[in-house]
Enzyme design. Structure first.
Site, mmCIF file in Angstrom:
data_model
loop_
_atom_site.group_PDB
_atom_site.id
_atom_site.type_symbol
_atom_site.label_atom_id
_atom_site.label_comp_id
_atom_site.label_asym_id
_atom_site.label_seq_id
_atom_site.Cartn_x
_atom_site.Cartn_y
_atom_site.Cartn_z
ATOM 1 N N HIS A 1 124.491 -49.259 -66.509
ATOM 2 C CA HIS A 1 124.672 -48.665 -68.180
ATOM 3 C C HIS A 1 126.343 -47.222 -67.780
ATOM 4 C CE1 HIS A 1 121.298 -46.329 -67.952
ATOM 5 N NE2 HIS A 1 122.116 -45.085 -68.795
ATOM 6 N N HIS B 1 128.294 -45.034 -70.598
ATOM 7 C CA HIS B 1 127.889 -44.556 -71.870
ATOM 8 C C HIS B 1 129.827 -44.319 -72.332
ATOM 9 C CE1 HIS B 1 123.645 -43.158 -71.716
ATOM 10 N NE2 HIS B 1 124.285 -42.699 -70.257
#
Length: 144
Positions: free
Chosen positions: A104, A106
């Site tokens: 992932h 950010h």
């Protein structure tokens, strides 16, 4: 949806088993608000294929999933005229601060230099000379 894991939090979010505040979704990625909201609009971009982190990416994975970073970043910036910048952060592995073992990214909006977000960096330049820089650079080059 490619190769999702049963016990992965982000795979559960992708499947809709865990609620999220989705801001963008297509066949390749899902982007949703990070529950911590380091700053207002803090968004996670998650591939819809279970990859632990960038060390697991092929070039095809990178082309497929990372192409959305500019598009989502631009939408975040347009969402609030007070946004002056954006940190793009990726933590690969526990030692680097990765908490959820599903890749992932950010996207953390920055509103001012004094917004309480601190990114500590250390400068070790005084420990390097030309020989040491070349040694490190060559060790990396030799692995392509």
């Amino acid at each position: 949806m490619d190769e999702l894991k049963q016990d992965c939090l982000f795979c559960k979010i992708i499947r809709g088993e865990v609620p999220s505040y989705t801001v963008f979704e297509n066949d390749d990625v899902k982007a949703f608000l990070d529950i911590s909201q380091v700053t207002k609009g803090h968004t996670l971009v998650v591939p819809k294929k279970h990859l632990v982190n960038f060390f697991d990416y092929s070039q095809e994975d990178a082309a497929r999933f990372l192409q959305y970073i500019p598009v989502i970043s631009q939408a975040i910036k347009k969402s609030d005229p007070k946004i002056k910048g954006l940190n793009v952060e990726v933590n690969n592995g526990e030692v680097a601060g990765q908490v959820v073992m599903h890749s992932h990214i950010h996207l953390i909006p920055r509103y001012s230099e004094n917004d309480d977000m601190v990114i500590p960096h250390v400068n070790h330049a005084d420990e390097y000379d030309e020989e040491r820089y070349n040694s490190v650079a060559n060790a990396i080059k030799n692995n392509f």
